[in-house]
Design a protein around this motif. Structure first.
Motif, PDB file in Angstrom:
ATOM      1  N   TYR A 164       3.604 -19.977  -1.595  1.00 24.78           N
ATOM      2  CA  TYR A 164       4.176 -18.823  -1.876  1.00 24.78           C
ATOM      3  C   TYR A 164       4.038 -18.347  -3.205  1.00 24.78           C
ATOM      4  CZ  TYR A 164       7.233 -21.436   1.358  1.00 24.78           C
ATOM      5  OH  TYR A 164       7.468 -22.397   2.493  1.00 24.78           O
ATOM      6  N   GLU A 165       2.628 -18.169  -3.548  1.00 30.92           N
ATOM      7  CA  GLU A 165       2.203 -17.326  -4.554  1.00 30.92           C
ATOM      8  C   GLU A 165       1.447 -16.191  -4.193  1.00 30.92           C
ATOM      9  OE1 GLU A 165      -1.173 -17.712  -8.447  1.00 30.92           O
ATOM     10  OE2 GLU A 165      -1.283 -19.008  -6.628  1.00 30.92           O
ATOM     11  N   ILE A 166       2.056 -14.964  -5.007  1.00 30.73           N
ATOM     12  CA  ILE A 166       1.534 -13.656  -4.397  1.00 30.73           C
ATOM     13  C   ILE A 166       0.143 -13.454  -5.244  1.00 30.73           C
ATOM     14  CG2 ILE A 166       1.908 -11.094  -4.870  1.00 30.73           C
ATOM     15  CD1 ILE A 166       4.813 -11.775  -4.542  1.00 30.73           C
ATOM     16  N   GLN A 167      -0.933 -13.009  -4.515  1.00 27.72           N
ATOM     17  CA  GLN A 167      -2.167 -12.686  -4.985  1.00 27.72           C
ATOM     18  C   GLN A 167      -2.435 -11.249  -4.256  1.00 27.72           C
ATOM     19  OE1 GLN A 167      -5.277 -15.580  -4.044  1.00 27.72           O
ATOM     20  NE2 GLN A 167      -3.879 -17.159  -5.055  1.00 27.72           N
ATOM     21  N   VAL A 168      -2.960 -10.354  -5.270  1.00 26.33           N
ATOM     22  CA  VAL A 168      -3.313  -9.055  -5.047  1.00 26.33           C
ATOM     23  C   VAL A 168      -4.903  -8.946  -5.235  1.00 26.33           C
ATOM     24  CG1 VAL A 168      -3.004  -6.588  -5.558  1.00 26.33           C
ATOM     25  CG2 VAL A 168      -0.998  -8.053  -5.548  1.00 26.33           C
ATOM     26  N   GLN A 169      -5.528  -8.346  -4.223  1.00 29.60           N
ATOM     27  CA  GLN A 169      -6.966  -8.087  -4.135  1.00 29.60           C
ATOM     28  C   GLN A 169      -7.243  -6.610  -4.006  1.00 29.60           C
ATOM     29  OE1 GLN A 169      -9.192 -10.075  -1.283  1.00 29.60           O
ATOM     30  NE2 GLN A 169     -11.136  -9.235  -1.967  1.00 29.60           N
ATOM     31  N   GLU A 170      -8.016  -6.016  -5.234  1.00 27.00           N
ATOM     32  CA  GLU A 170      -8.360  -4.739  -5.150  1.00 27.00           C
ATOM     33  C   GLU A 170      -9.703  -4.199  -5.352  1.00 27.00           C
ATOM     34  OE1 GLU A 170      -6.824  -0.464  -7.534  1.00 27.00           O
ATOM     35  OE2 GLU A 170      -6.321  -2.440  -8.153  1.00 27.00           O
ATOM     36  N   GLY A 171     -10.232  -4.051  -4.389  1.00 24.34           N
ATOM     37  CA  GLY A 171     -11.884  -4.032  -4.301  1.00 24.34           C
ATOM     38  C   GLY A 171     -12.267  -5.479  -4.283  1.00 24.34           C
ATOM     39  N   PRO A 172     -13.248  -6.005  -5.065  1.00 25.94           N
ATOM     40  CA  PRO A 172     -13.966  -7.163  -5.086  1.00 25.94           C
ATOM     41  C   PRO A 172     -12.945  -8.117  -5.905  1.00 25.94           C
ATOM     42  CG  PRO A 172     -15.181  -5.962  -6.444  1.00 25.94           C
ATOM     43  CD  PRO A 172     -14.294  -5.208  -5.979  1.00 25.94           C
ATOM     44  N   HIS A 173     -12.089  -7.654  -6.610  1.00 24.91           N
ATOM     45  CA  HIS A 173     -11.275  -8.733  -7.588  1.00 24.91           C
ATOM     46  C   HIS A 173      -9.883  -9.088  -6.971  1.00 24.91           C
ATOM     47  CE1 HIS A 173     -14.115  -7.270 -10.457  1.00 24.91           C
ATOM     48  NE2 HIS A 173     -14.014  -5.971 -10.353  1.00 24.91           N
ATOM     49  N   ARG A 216       0.860  -1.219   0.056  1.00 26.73           N
ATOM     50  CA  ARG A 216      -0.243   0.140  -0.067  1.00 26.73           C
ATOM     51  C   ARG A 216       0.723   1.378   0.031  1.00 26.73           C
ATOM     52  NH1 ARG A 216      -3.571  -3.096   3.031  1.00 26.73           N
ATOM     53  NH2 ARG A 216      -2.314  -2.778   5.059  1.00 26.73           N
ATOM     54  N   ASP A 217       2.017   1.086   0.692  1.00 27.57           N
ATOM     55  CA  ASP A 217       2.862   2.334   0.777  1.00 27.57           C
ATOM     56  C   ASP A 217       3.517   2.511  -0.590  1.00 27.57           C
ATOM     57  OD1 ASP A 217       2.285   2.709   3.282  1.00 27.57           O
ATOM     58  OD2 ASP A 217       4.137   1.677   4.106  1.00 27.57           O
ATOM     59  N   LEU A 218       3.778   1.378  -1.285  1.00 22.25           N
ATOM     60  CA  LEU A 218       4.671   1.392  -2.605  1.00 22.25           C
ATOM     61  C   LEU A 218       3.571   2.091  -3.706  1.00 22.25           C
ATOM     62  CD1 LEU A 218       6.515  -2.002  -2.627  1.00 22.25           C
ATOM     63  CD2 LEU A 218       7.567   0.565  -2.488  1.00 22.25           C
ATOM     64  N   LEU A 219       2.404   1.488  -3.590  1.00 25.57           N
ATOM     65  CA  LEU A 219       1.437   1.806  -4.521  1.00 25.57           C
ATOM     66  C   LEU A 219       0.772   3.187  -4.515  1.00 25.57           C
ATOM     67  CD1 LEU A 219       0.060  -1.635  -5.767  1.00 25.57           C
ATOM     68  CD2 LEU A 219       2.006  -0.162  -6.973  1.00 25.57           C
ATOM     69  N   ASN A 220       0.649   3.256  -3.064  1.00 24.55           N
ATOM     70  CA  ASN A 220      -0.142   4.468  -2.610  1.00 24.55           C
ATOM     71  C   ASN A 220      -1.635   4.374  -2.720  1.00 24.55           C
ATOM     72  OD1 ASN A 220      -0.610   7.141  -1.180  1.00 24.55           O
ATOM     73  ND2 ASN A 220      -0.073   8.153  -2.885  1.00 24.55           N
ATOM     74  N   ARG A 221      -2.075   3.368  -2.693  1.00 24.10           N
ATOM     75  CA  ARG A 221      -3.540   2.933  -3.024  1.00 24.10           C
ATOM     76  C   ARG A 221      -3.923   2.270  -1.782  1.00 24.10           C
ATOM     77  NH1 ARG A 221      -2.064  -0.200  -8.551  1.00 24.10           N
ATOM     78  NH2 ARG A 221      -4.119  -1.018  -8.406  1.00 24.10           N
ATOM     79  N   PRO A 222      -4.901   2.900  -1.031  1.00 21.20           N
ATOM     80  CA  PRO A 222      -5.223   2.299   0.307  1.00 21.20           C
ATOM     81  C   PRO A 222      -6.279   1.115   0.236  1.00 21.20           C
ATOM     82  CG  PRO A 222      -6.388   4.320  -0.036  1.00 21.20           C
ATOM     83  CD  PRO A 222      -5.316   4.132  -1.130  1.00 21.20           C
ATOM     84  N   ASN A 223      -6.869   0.998  -0.967  1.00 20.27           N
ATOM     85  CA  ASN A 223      -7.858  -0.131  -1.221  1.00 20.27           C
ATOM     86  C   ASN A 223      -7.337  -1.630  -1.740  1.00 20.27           C
ATOM     87  OD1 ASN A 223      -7.236   0.982  -3.832  1.00 20.27           O
ATOM     88  ND2 ASN A 223      -9.510   0.584  -4.304  1.00 20.27           N
ATOM     89  N   ILE A 224      -5.991  -1.563  -1.779  1.00 20.82           N
ATOM     90  CA  ILE A 224      -5.047  -2.821  -2.276  1.00 20.82           C
ATOM     91  C   ILE A 224      -4.865  -3.473  -1.177  1.00 20.82           C
ATOM     92  CG2 ILE A 224      -3.100  -1.832  -2.500  1.00 20.82           C
ATOM     93  CD1 ILE A 224      -2.888  -3.207  -5.406  1.00 20.82           C
ATOM     94  N   ALA A 225      -4.744  -4.708  -1.308  1.00 18.96           N
ATOM     95  CA  ALA A 225      -4.330  -5.955  -0.169  1.00 18.96           C
ATOM     96  C   ALA A 225      -3.441  -6.979  -1.108  1.00 18.96           C
ATOM     97  CB  ALA A 225      -5.542  -6.630   0.408  1.00 18.96           C
ATOM     98  N   LEU A 226      -2.522  -7.266  -0.248  1.00 17.98           N
ATOM     99  CA  LEU A 226      -1.666  -8.609  -0.748  1.00 17.98           C
ATOM    100  C   LEU A 226      -1.738  -9.689   0.029  1.00 17.98           C
ATOM    101  CD1 LEU A 226       1.996  -8.012  -2.097  1.00 17.98           C
ATOM    102  CD2 LEU A 226       1.540  -9.783  -0.227  1.00 17.98           C
ATOM    103  N   ASP A 227      -1.920 -10.748  -0.464  1.00 18.49           N
ATOM    104  CA  ASP A 227      -1.867 -12.090   0.037  1.00 18.49           C
ATOM    105  C   ASP A 227      -0.719 -13.193  -0.352  1.00 18.49           C
ATOM    106  OD1 ASP A 227      -2.631 -13.963   1.819  1.00 18.49           O
ATOM    107  OD2 ASP A 227      -4.286 -15.000   0.415  1.00 18.49           O
ATOM    108  N   TRP A 228       0.168 -13.400   0.547  1.00 14.62           N
ATOM    109  CA  TRP A 228       1.263 -14.283   0.079  1.00 14.62           C
ATOM    110  C   TRP A 228       0.642 -15.791   0.582  1.00 14.62           C
ATOM    111  CZ3 TRP A 228       6.800 -15.627   2.278  1.00 14.62           C
ATOM    112  CH2 TRP A 228       7.360 -16.137   1.322  1.00 14.62           C
ATOM    113  N   THR A 229       0.335 -16.836  -0.272  1.00 13.87           N
ATOM    114  CA  THR A 229      -0.324 -17.790  -0.050  1.00 13.87           C
ATOM    115  C   THR A 229       0.622 -19.022   0.462  1.00 13.87           C
ATOM    116  OG1 THR A 229      -0.002 -18.916  -2.309  1.00 13.87           O
ATOM    117  CG2 THR A 229      -2.148 -17.580  -1.692  1.00 13.87           C
ATOM    118  N   ARG A 230       0.115 -20.100   1.069  1.00 12.46           N
ATOM    119  CA  ARG A 230       1.037 -21.042   1.733  1.00 12.46           C
ATOM    120  C   ARG A 230       1.910 -21.833   0.661  1.00 12.46           C
ATOM    121  NH1 ARG A 230       4.214 -23.679   3.025  1.00 12.46           N
ATOM    122  NH2 ARG A 230       4.414 -25.094   4.634  1.00 12.46           N
TER     123      ARG A 230
END
Length: 920
Positions: free
Chosen positions: A825-834, A809-823
């Motif tokens: 080790y895959e990166i998934q990014v959620q922005e809003g409902p997507h 969120r600091d890097l993209l300066n977008r408060p509605n974004i979320a990062l999930d690092w799965t078991r």
């Protein structure tokens, strides 16, 4: 931890460079090939023992013998400043500038690496090289590569980073410990079985011990009673034995006295016979005394005459010795006279040899001079040969140096293409660094060519249709002139030709791009060009020796000219050798013809030197001869006094012969006659002793009769029989008691051993319980480690996900974004409902997401607040580059960030700018 500065000396492309850093983001910028990446590689080599795929020789600047790098840092352990220096030849040097002393650490594995882990702030046992390669300083172009790998490969990469494999390794290692614990339990159970088997005979051994102890006590009491009875019987036996001994003593004394009386009577008879023989000897000695005395007188006279005879013998010996000396000295005097005569002849011969000796000295002087000249020429010949060999060597070296100069000049001509080769390498490296963009451009261009080719076919068909239509219109419309139709046809044909030319140009560009977008071809070309560049650098280093070789050639040519001059001089000197050899031969022949007169004269002179000594010997011999002759006369005069000695000796020997029989008879009875007084006294004493023995024997016989009446021999025999019986019983019991005691001790020892076995059984039982608890604990620990890996990994992933989510969120300066690092080790990014996977993110978003996860890994695992980014904006357009630069600048949770950039992207967002210029 904070890095203050780095100093490079002959490290890769840097000859001598010092770079200082500040807290926050440090942007390292400069042209390609200036050595920006080498600065981070030096920090990794010094602080993290990481040198990538480089060999040690690759770190050394061309033309140098060693490379070194020094990093000044602020410790995370104590906040003090230290300097860490590493050299390719000398190794590590740790320095404390505040104390101005060197730290006593030099061994990398045992001393330097633990010190660095402490002061960098990473856990003990961390592999610093892996930490840098995977987390702190990801190599250029691979920042997002690990997250794009398939699941299995991605899991292998991040399992090592999270140390998941360590739990599995511990689980496998504990298997050996489990087997060891089970083996210990089984061994203790086998020992317990053996102890139980040994303890089964314990009651039987106790019964035997009680039985042996009771038997021993009964035998000891019986022995004590028998000893008391034997003591009383011994006292009675001693009393009776004393009386019997007294009786036997009286009997022995009576027998002894009887024997002594018999002996004395026999001795008395012998003494009487001896006295009679002594009396007869005394009478014979009185009769032969006159003959004995006459014989002794003649013997004394003969002794005196024998002394005179020995004196005469000595004089005769001296006379013969003196006569021999006179004869010997006479011969020596004659020899010395002849030798004196030979000295006179020798003196005459010496006078005759004197002219020849002077001639010999003259010839030898001339010969010595010639020999000295020849020796000088021999030295000159040796110098000539040495100079000749040296000249040959110089010519060979000169030829070799000329060949080397020619080869270096040839290499110098080949160095002209070095800048072009370096530029080509740089271009290929740029192509490789922009490979992704080039591949995308090739794909877009290929699509454009395909679309354009399709449209070109459609356009050709449309032109042909229009031309056909125009031909029909020309027939139906007379007003449509032929010129208008021709102009229209030319315009259409020109458009078709232009379209065809553009399509061909695009295909040529696509063909060129095919070679420029194939990574294998570019890598092969880069490898070949790098080998050529390395070869040119080696040739350049070799060509640097050309002035030295040319100077060496000039020196060799000068030495060659000097040697040639020296050889000419020596050749002129050696021309005089033949005349000197002829002169030497002539002088040697003349010297041989003289037959060494000086040697002959020296022999004669040495002979004449003996004349005074021979003259002295001659005079001494004459004096000695006169003295010996006088001594000989004196001895002859002394021998005349012994003229009647033989007659006197013969007269005395006749007197001895006359009285010899009486003399021998006197001597034969003289000892017997001398014994007569002693034998008479012994006879009188023997008679008195015989009388005394007779009186004593009467008294002893009376005492014997009295003692025989008092002693009862049968009673003593009975007591002896009883004593022997008791003594036999005592001996039997006394002999069996040690065996019984030994048997009792053996039984007690056996019982003691069984007690020890019982104690060992108890200890073994306790050990088995303890080992069983340990075995159960090891099984629990193995199960815990087996289950802990996934659980701890899950906790790590959760912590890293939270930290990476905040950083993204600091890097993209977008408060509605979320990062999930799965078991997995895959990166998934959620922005809003997507929710989007890492593959579906844009290039900038991939870079930011990968950056967030890597920084989170660094923050959670290492607790270190320094990170390095090598060309993070590669293959990005300007907008994305500026966006990533601003994102990195917004990171505030790290004390220092180091970013390498080949453009001016980061110059706008950071005040800590390090410009690196290329050093030739």
């Amino acid at each position: 931890m904070e890095i203050l500065s780095v100093t490079l000396t002959n490290f890769k492309t840097h000859r001598d460079r010092h770079v200082e850093f500040q807290p926050g983001t440090n942007a390292i910028c400069g042209q390609n090939g200036a050595g920006k990446t080498s600065i981070l590689e030096a920090i990794a080599w010094v602080l993290f023992n990481y040198q990538g795929d480089y060999a040690k020789e690759d770190l050394i600047r061309n033309g140098s013998s060693s490379a070194q790098a020094r990093v000044c840092l602020v410790s995370a352990l104590d906040g003090r400043t230290y300097e860490v220096q590493r050299c390719t030849s000398r190794g590590y040097t740790l320095y404390d500038p505040q104390l101005q002393e060197r730290l006593p650490y030099s061994r990398i594995k045992d001393e330097v690496m633990p010190w660095l882990r402490q002061h960098l702030g990473v856990p003990a046992g961390t592999d610093l090289a892996q930490l840098f390669a995977r987390t702190i300083g990801v190599p250029q172009g691979t920042f997002t590569a690990d997250f794009l790998l398939p699941t299995a490969e991605r899991k292998g990469v991040f399992d090592k980073i999270l140390k998941v494999d360590e739990y599995q390794a511990v689980y496998k290692q504990l298997n050996g410990l489990r087997r060891y614990a089970e083996a210990q339990v089984q061994a203790l159970e086998r020992d317990l079985a053996q102890y139980e088997e040994q303890l089964q005979a314990w009651p039987e051994w106790q019964r035997r011990h009680h039985q042996a102890q009771a038997q021993l006590q009964a035998d000891e009491a019986r022995l004590q009673q028998l000893t008391t009875d034997l003591t009383a019987l011994q006292t009675q036996r001693q009393q009776l034995q004393a009386e019997v001994d007294a009786l036997q003593a009286l009997q022995t004394q009576a027998q002894t006295l009887t024997s002594e009386m018999t002996g004395r009577e026999r001795s008395l008879e012998l003494l009487q016979q001896g006295l009679e023989q002594a009396n007869r000897a005394v009478a014979i000695c009185e009769t032969q005394r006159s003959a004995y005395e006459a014989y002794q007188g003649a013997e004394a006279t003969l002794g005196e005459l024998n002394q005179r005879y020995q004196a005469r013998q000595r004089l005769d010996s001296q006379h013969r010795q003196c006569q021999g000396q006179v004869t010997q000295h006479q011969a020596e005097v004659t020899r010395l006279e002849l030798q004196l005569e030979s000295f006179s002849r020798t003196e005459a011969e010496l006078q005759q040899l004197q002219p020849a000796i002077e001639q010999q000295q003259t010839v030898e002087t001339q010969l010595n001079q010639v020999n000295q000249q020849l020796q000088q020429l021999q030295q000159a010949r040796l110098e000539h040969q040495a100079a000749q060999r040296q000249l040959t060597t110089l010519e060979s070296r000169l030829t070799q140096v000329q060949q080397q100069i020619d080869a270096l000049q040839t290499q110098q001509a080949q160095l002209q293409d070095l800048p072009e080769l370096v530029q080509r390498c740089d271009r290929i490296r740029q192509h490789l660094s922009r490979l992704e963009a080039a591949q995308q451009f090739e794909a877009d261009l290929r699509q454009l060519v395909d679309r354009h080719q399709t449209r070109h076919q459609d356009y050709r068909q449309q032109v042909e249709a229009v031309l056909t239509l125009m031909a029909s219109l020309q027939q139906s419309l007379p007003l449509l002139t032929q010129e208008a139709v021709t102009s229209l046809e030319q315009a259409l044909e020109t458009g078709l030709a232009l379209n065809q030319d553009m399509l061909q140009a695009l295909q040529e560009i696509l063909a060129d791009l095919q070679g420029q977008t194939d990574p294998d071809i570019l890598t092969q070309q880069l490898t070949a060009l790098e080998q050529q560049v390395q070869q040119r650098y080696r040739q350049q280093a070799a060509v640097a020796q050309l002035p030295e070789k040319q100077q060496q050639q000039q020196q060799l040519q000068a030495d060659q000219a000097q040697l040639q001059t020296t050889l000419a001089t020596l050749a002129e000197t050696l021309a005089a050798t033949a005349p000197l050899n002829q002169q030497q031969s002539d002088l040697t022949a003349a010297l041989a013809a003289l037959q060494d007169p000086r040697g002959q004269g020296q022999v004669l002179q040495r002979s004449l030197q003996q004349r005074p000594q021979v003259q002295r010997q001659y005079n001494q011999m004459q004096a000695t001869q006169a003295r010996l002759q006088q001594t000989l006369k004196d001895l002859e005069r002394q021998l005349q006094a012994f003229a009647d000695l033989d007659d006197a000796i013969e007269q005395q020997r006749q007197i001895q012969a006359t009285h010899q029989a009486g003399y021998h008879q006197y001597l034969q009875h003289q000892q017997e006659a001398q014994r007569q007084p002693r034998v008479a006294a012994e006879l009188q004493q023997a008679q008195a002793e015989l009388t005394a023995d007779q009186s004593q024997l009467a008294r002893v016989q009376q005492q014997l009769q009295t003692q025989q009446q008092r002693v009862d021999p049968q009673q003593l025999a009975q007591i002896e029989q009883r004593h022997r019986e008791l003594q036999s019983q005592v001996d039997r019991l006394g002999g069996s008691l040690p065996q019984q005691r030994q048997r009792l001790q053996e039984l007690e020892q056996q019982l003691a051993d069984l007690k020890q076995v019982a104690a060992r059984r108890d200890r073994t039982l306790a050990d088995r319980k303890r080992c069983d608890r340990i075995r159960r604990f090891i099984n629990v620990a193995r199960r815990t480690y087996k289950e802990a890996g996934p659980r701890i990994t899950e906790r790590y992933v959760q912590q890293i996900t939270r930290e990476a989510d905040r950083l993204l969120r600091d890097l993209l300066n977008r408060p509605n974004i979320a990062l999930d690092w799965t078991r997995d080790y895959e990166i998934q990014v959620q922005e809003g409902p997507h929710r989007r996977r890492f593959l579906n993110l844009s290039g900038g978003e991939q870079m930011c997401a990968a950056l967030a996860v890597r920084l989170a890994l660094l923050k959670v695992l290492a607790d270190i607040d320094v990170a390095f980014f090598d060309e993070p904006t590669t293959n990005m357009d300007r907008a994305r580059r500026e966006s990533l630069a601003e994102a990195i600048a917004r990171i505030k949770s790290f004390r220092q960030l180091f970013v390498i950039s080949h453009d001016d992207t980061f110059e706008k967002v950071t005040e800590n700018l390090v410009l690196v210029e290329r050093q030739d």
